[in-house]
Design a protein around this motif. Structure first.
Motif, PDB file in Angstrom:
ATOM      1  N   LEU A   1      33.096 -44.545  -0.061  1.00 46.81           N
ATOM      2  CA  LEU A   1      33.039 -43.160  -0.383  1.00 46.81           C
ATOM      3  C   LEU A   1      34.312 -42.673  -0.893  1.00 46.81           C
ATOM      4  O   LEU A   1      35.328 -42.943  -0.211  1.00 46.81           O
ATOM      5  CB  LEU A   1      32.636 -42.382   0.818  1.00 46.81           C
ATOM      6  CG  LEU A   1      30.969 -42.947   1.381  1.00 46.81           C
ATOM      7  CD1 LEU A   1      30.583 -42.224   2.670  1.00 46.81           C
ATOM      8  CD2 LEU A   1      30.017 -42.838   0.463  1.00 46.81           C
ATOM      9  N   THR A   2      34.305 -41.618  -1.574  1.00 43.36           N
ATOM     10  CA  THR A   2      35.505 -41.083  -2.048  1.00 43.36           C
ATOM     11  C   THR A   2      35.713 -39.606  -1.286  1.00 43.36           C
ATOM     12  O   THR A   2      34.774 -39.466  -0.364  1.00 43.36           O
ATOM     13  CB  THR A   2      35.082 -40.478  -3.524  1.00 43.36           C
ATOM     14  OG1 THR A   2      34.312 -39.588  -3.400  1.00 43.36           O
ATOM     15  CG2 THR A   2      34.930 -41.510  -4.617  1.00 43.36           C
TER      16      THR A   2
ATOM     17  N   GLN B   1      35.613 -36.581  -2.094  1.00 46.65           N
ATOM     18  CA  GLN B   1      34.537 -35.743  -2.522  1.00 46.65           C
ATOM     19  C   GLN B   1      33.357 -36.033  -1.532  1.00 46.65           C
ATOM     20  O   GLN B   1      32.578 -35.230  -1.188  1.00 46.65           O
ATOM     21  CB  GLN B   1      34.771 -35.556  -3.923  1.00 46.65           C
ATOM     22  CG  GLN B   1      33.474 -34.534  -4.522  1.00 46.65           C
ATOM     23  CD  GLN B   1      33.347 -34.417  -5.852  1.00 46.65           C
ATOM     24  OE1 GLN B   1      33.897 -35.244  -6.458  1.00 46.65           O
ATOM     25  NE2 GLN B   1      32.617 -33.466  -6.252  1.00 46.65           N
ATOM     26  N   ASP B   2      32.950 -37.333  -1.509  1.00 52.08           N
ATOM     27  CA  ASP B   2      31.662 -37.764  -0.910  1.00 52.08           C
ATOM     28  C   ASP B   2      31.679 -37.436   0.368  1.00 52.08           C
ATOM     29  O   ASP B   2      30.659 -36.848   1.078  1.00 52.08           O
ATOM     30  CB  ASP B   2      31.367 -39.442  -1.348  1.00 52.08           C
ATOM     31  CG  ASP B   2      31.138 -39.589  -2.650  1.00 52.08           C
ATOM     32  OD1 ASP B   2      30.513 -38.694  -3.385  1.00 52.08           O
ATOM     33  OD2 ASP B   2      31.526 -40.950  -2.990  1.00 52.08           O
TER      34      ASP B   2
ATOM     35  N   TYR C   1      21.383 -40.398   0.539  1.00 53.62           N
ATOM     36  CA  TYR C   1      22.556 -40.792  -0.373  1.00 53.62           C
ATOM     37  C   TYR C   1      22.746 -42.395  -0.296  1.00 53.62           C
ATOM     38  O   TYR C   1      23.708 -42.995  -0.847  1.00 53.62           O
ATOM     39  CB  TYR C   1      23.890 -40.246   0.310  1.00 53.62           C
ATOM     40  CG  TYR C   1      23.903 -38.923  -0.060  1.00 53.62           C
ATOM     41  CD1 TYR C   1      24.451 -38.369  -1.250  1.00 53.62           C
ATOM     42  CD2 TYR C   1      23.889 -38.022   1.019  1.00 53.62           C
ATOM     43  CE1 TYR C   1      24.319 -36.876  -1.244  1.00 53.62           C
ATOM     44  CE2 TYR C   1      23.997 -36.478   0.879  1.00 53.62           C
ATOM     45  CZ  TYR C   1      24.081 -35.921  -0.435  1.00 53.62           C
ATOM     46  OH  TYR C   1      24.223 -34.782  -0.417  1.00 53.62           O
TER      47      TYR C   1
END
Length: 429
Positions: A79-80, A82-83, A149
């Motif tokens: 995950l980034t 932002q995620d 997600y």
């Protein structure tokens, strides 16, 4: 994804714990609500505390107004930043804390990156938010986010006596791994001291240390557990025994010491170790042969490399034994001399009879006598007999032989006394 919620009273403590990681470049702040974050990204803990308090009444009846939440995705979920922030904000909205002041932190101190959230459970009027079924709602929310997600589902591993014990993986859920390992070791192995306890834990990259002190005039005695990597470096914050469970407490471990003293059997382990020692040429050969026979040798060395402790972990009998329990020839001093000194192998005492068949299991104590290679006879028949009573007889003829302790006069006297007792008692009705 695993969510953990801690409810406490110290707002400064929760902010300081996360702020220190940020300021040490082991994480970063991803976002906040109603709390000002400096442009440089550093955590100014005192200012953040004031921002929280500005949205909270000065007086309130809630004793534990702080929520410290951690969201831990599966290690395979990449995950980034932002995620992570989207997951955190959506999680708080569904939990009913979306309008509360909060700060979202990302921790990068271990390979498995995860996020922490600090928020409060009282509103601006001082009323506590509804926390009914908080943990159950949290579980339902994480399940929903996993499906939305396409994240890996969190599955809690059930612990049973047959569950294999695995070495700690720093990229996984460290607390859960430490908890499971400590529980399985306590269920399966017998040990009598803290050193023996640490010897078996060290095989799985865990260390235990006692803590003693005084708080508010009262003494406390506890245990703290450390998760380590293969180099012996600590990979997470220590875990108090109370965070793992009662089975990890000092009282439970010391009780295990006492129970183990009554059931430990030394001879099977001693026989295998003695047999392996007789065949080994050095340290590496000795350790390898022991491992092939289901025994691990844990050596403790100081900074100069001197061996000051030796412990045998017998996986056959599930017993942990300091070398000195087996005898001085298996002690740390003996191994120091053999491995780092003059190279002289410890001399086994006469009471130690090594079994040349090292493939025999530790529980089998009825090994047949081994043949003497020079005479072809078994060891039991290779003695020099001192008198006629010790000589073996032919089958059937031993019925007419008198044992070495037989005295005809004493036997006649004993039988006469038995007849007199019968006469005194009279006939039985």
């Amino acid at each position: 994804m695993v969510a953990k919620i801690s409810i406490g009273s110290s707002l400064y403590g929760a902010l300081a714990y996360n702020g220190e990681k940020i300021n040490e470049a082991r994480g970063r702040i991803l976002g906040s609500n109603k709390v000002v974050i400096p442009p440089d990204g550093h955590a100014r803990i005192a200012q953040m505390v004031e921002d929280f308090k500005s949205f909270m009444p000065k007086m309130g009846r809630t004793k534990k107004p702080v929520l410290h939440i951690s969201l831990n995705p599966h290690p395979e979920d990449r995950l980034t930043d932002q995620d992570f922030e989207i997951l955190a904000r959506e999680y708080l909205d569904k939990l009913g804390f979306g309008d509360q002041p909060f700060v979202i932190y990302k921790h990068e101190d271990i390979d498995r990156h995860h996020i922490h959230i600090v928020t409060v459970n009282v509103n601006e009027q001082g009323k506590r938010l509804n926390q009914a079924f908080l943990f159950r709602c949290s579980k339902a929310i994480t399940n929903e986010l996993e499906q939305k997600y396409n994240l890996h589902k969190a599955q809690r591993e059930k612990v049973s006596p047959d569950t294999p014990i695995k070495k700690l993986d720093p990229s996984g859920d460290i607390k859960r791994q430490v908890q499971n390992t400590v529980k399985l070791v306590s269920m399966r192995y017998k040990f009598q001291t803290l050193g023996e306890y640490n010897a078996i834990l060290s095989l799985y990259n865990i260390r235990c240390e006692p803590t003693d002190g005084r708080v508010n005039g009262r003494e406390y005695h506890g245990l703290v557990y450390f998760a380590m990597n293969d180099n012996g470096d600590t990979v997470s914050t220590p875990f108090k025994a109370s965070r793992l469970g009662k089975f990890a407490s000092r009282a439970a471990v010391e009780g295990h010491f006492e129970r183990s003293k009554e059931s430990v059997e030394i001879r099977p382990t001693k026989r295998i170790v003695a047999s392996v020692m007789a065949q080994s040429s050095g340290q590496d050969d000795f350790i390898t042969r022991l491992k092939d026979n289901g025994i691990d040798l844990v050596l403790r060395c100081n900074e100069d490399g001197r061996i000051y402790g030796a412990t045998f972990v017998d996986h056959n009998t599930h017993t942990v034994l300091n070398g000195s329990r087996l005898g001085k020839e298996f002690s740390a001093n003996a191994f120091e001399r053999w491995f780092n000194g003059d190279g002289e192998k410890p001399i086994l005492s006469a009471s130690v009879t090594p079994n040349t068949d090292t493939t025999q299991t530790a529980g089998d104590t009825s090994a047949p006598p081994q043949p003497n290679p020079s005479t072809g006879q078994s060891q039991a028949n290779s003695h020099n007999y001192k008198n006629d009573y010790e000589q073996p007889t032919l089958p059937g003829l031993d019925l007419f032989q008198v044992g070495p302790g037989f005295n005809p006069e004493e036997e006649a006297f004993y039988r006469a006394m038995q007849r007199r007792k019968k006469r005194r008692r009279g006939p039985q009705l």
